[in-house]
Write a protein that holds these residues in place. Sequence first.
Motif, PDB file in Angstrom:
ATOM      1  N   UNK A  57      -7.676  45.133 122.276  1.00 62.12           N
ATOM      2  CA  UNK A  57      -6.998  46.463 121.959  1.00 62.12           C
ATOM      3  C   UNK A  57      -5.476  46.097 121.708  1.00 62.12           C
ATOM      4  N   UNK A  58      -4.925  45.124 121.935  1.00 59.18           N
ATOM      5  CA  UNK A  58      -3.597  44.884 121.942  1.00 59.18           C
ATOM      6  C   UNK A  58      -3.319  44.404 120.256  1.00 59.18           C
ATOM      7  N   UNK A  59      -1.855  44.381 119.919  1.00 56.69           N
ATOM      8  CA  UNK A  59      -1.687  44.112 118.650  1.00 56.69           C
ATOM      9  C   UNK A  59      -2.029  42.613 118.549  1.00 56.69           C
ATOM     10  N   UNK A  60      -2.093  41.878 119.465  1.00 59.21           N
ATOM     11  CA  UNK A  60      -2.210  40.463 119.524  1.00 59.21           C
ATOM     12  C   UNK A  60      -3.917  40.238 118.983  1.00 59.21           C
ATOM     13  N   UNK A  61      -4.752  40.942 119.746  1.00 56.31           N
ATOM     14  CA  UNK A  61      -6.002  40.803 119.770  1.00 56.31           C
ATOM     15  C   UNK A  61      -6.432  41.214 118.266  1.00 56.31           C
ATOM     16  N   UNK A  62      -5.686  42.227 117.685  1.00 57.78           N
ATOM     17  CA  UNK A  62      -6.078  42.968 116.241  1.00 57.78           C
ATOM     18  C   UNK A  62      -5.638  41.906 115.259  1.00 57.78           C
ATOM     19  N   UNK A  63      -4.534  41.058 115.493  1.00 61.77           N
ATOM     20  CA  UNK A  63      -3.964  40.064 114.471  1.00 61.77           C
ATOM     21  C   UNK A  63      -4.908  38.783 114.650  1.00 61.77           C
ATOM     22  N   UNK A  64      -5.403  38.477 115.932  1.00 60.15           N
ATOM     23  CA  UNK A  64      -5.964  37.021 115.943  1.00 60.15           C
ATOM     24  C   UNK A  64      -7.440  37.266 115.486  1.00 60.15           C
ATOM     25  N   UNK A  65      -8.056  38.497 115.540  1.00 56.38           N
ATOM     26  CA  UNK A  65      -9.532  38.482 115.241  1.00 56.38           C
ATOM     27  C   UNK A  65      -9.831  38.507 113.938  1.00 56.38           C
ATOM     28  N   UNK A  66      -8.926  38.498 113.031  1.00 58.26           N
ATOM     29  CA  UNK A  66      -9.076  37.872 111.432  1.00 58.26           C
ATOM     30  C   UNK A  66      -8.990  36.494 111.225  1.00 58.26           C
ATOM     31  N   UNK A  67      -8.760  35.731 112.132  1.00 59.35           N
ATOM     32  CA  UNK A  67      -8.621  34.121 111.691  1.00 59.35           C
ATOM     33  C   UNK A  67     -10.053  33.545 111.872  1.00 59.35           C
ATOM     34  N   UNK A  68      -9.995  32.280 111.027  1.00 63.27           N
ATOM     35  CA  UNK A  68     -11.288  31.712 111.337  1.00 63.27           C
ATOM     36  C   UNK A  68     -11.307  31.066 112.686  1.00 63.27           C
ATOM     37  N   UNK A  69     -12.831  30.737 112.774  1.00 64.25           N
ATOM     38  CA  UNK A  69     -13.107  30.551 114.225  1.00 64.25           C
ATOM     39  C   UNK A  69     -12.162  29.479 115.118  1.00 64.25           C
ATOM     40  N   UNK A  70     -11.973  28.295 114.447  1.00 67.16           N
ATOM     41  CA  UNK A  70     -10.903  27.371 114.942  1.00 67.16           C
ATOM     42  C   UNK A  70      -9.734  27.810 115.304  1.00 67.16           C
ATOM     43  N   UNK A  71      -9.158  28.376 114.299  1.00 71.54           N
ATOM     44  CA  UNK A  71      -7.731  29.047 114.568  1.00 71.54           C
ATOM     45  C   UNK A  71      -7.584  30.102 115.602  1.00 71.54           C
ATOM     46  N   UNK A  72      -8.869  31.053 115.707  1.00 70.62           N
ATOM     47  CA  UNK A  72      -8.823  32.171 116.764  1.00 70.62           C
ATOM     48  C   UNK A  72      -9.048  31.781 118.240  1.00 70.62           C
ATOM     49  N   UNK A  73      -9.916  30.277 118.241  1.00 66.34           N
ATOM     50  CA  UNK A  73     -10.188  30.009 119.571  1.00 66.34           C
ATOM     51  C   UNK A  73      -8.682  29.134 120.125  1.00 66.34           C
TER      52      UNK A  73
END
Length: 279
Positions: A18-34
């Motif tokens: 629910x944070x701005x961090x989560x919203x921004x990171x969830x759009x990344x490809x899998x390896x980057x998101x991890x």
Amino acid sequence: MNQPMTSQPAAFERSASGSSFYAAMRILPHAQRDAMFQIYSFCRQVDDIADSDGPRPERLAALQQWRDDIGALYQGHPPARLRDYAASVQKFGLQREDFLAIVDGMEMDVPADIRAPDFATLDLYCDRVASAVGRLSVRVFGLAQDDGILLAHHLGRALQLTNILRDLDEDAGIGRLYLPREGLLHAGITSCDPQKVIANPALPKVCLPLAARARAHFVKADEVMDRNARRVVRAPRIMSKYYQAILELLVDRGFSPPREPVRLNRAARIVILLRYAFI
């Protein structure tokens, strides 16, 4: 540290979901998101140590253990809590010095709570707890080194200064005051007592120049992102726009007491996400 939210590392909110961090990171490809959530987890854990109400010597020892564990990670024998980080460190070239800088930044609050640091100390704090996070992040995003370092410098400081302005009351509640000493003296405020400072009618004279400084860093960060490929700056762009909106809400609300909490509503967050992630 389930205490009121304080001026923790920029972007690393109390909960990722629910944070701005989560919203921004969830759009990344899998390896980057991890990799980004590993960086997030690291920051959360060391921040929780720094902000806990445990004895200061125990907190210092716990932070030193993190330094030792980071050293072990980079020597090729990571402890269990960092074992999953090895692949990200290798894939994205994450630097040991940036992890250590984050620990050093958290530790700045441990021997004694920060109260009215001078500008140089405040800037060092912002570099360690925010821009160092950015230096790790831009490697994951794939920015070229020079622009990546520059973006981390400006966006990290912009986000952290916004956090400081947003969290004045929460920070004062646990005995901390991140407003610069020079700004206080210029406004005629001689006390470093957090509760006295945040109740002083001259407080806006301290906060508005700090808001202007944050704006200037946002402008410089935007310049870097504007000259880079959209795909590599989508996540930091979303973070930047979220925080720019929060900063403007703070300025519009004003800094005189009483101060109502400022949050970006869900509709505004969705508009930013749609505009900079998908359109």
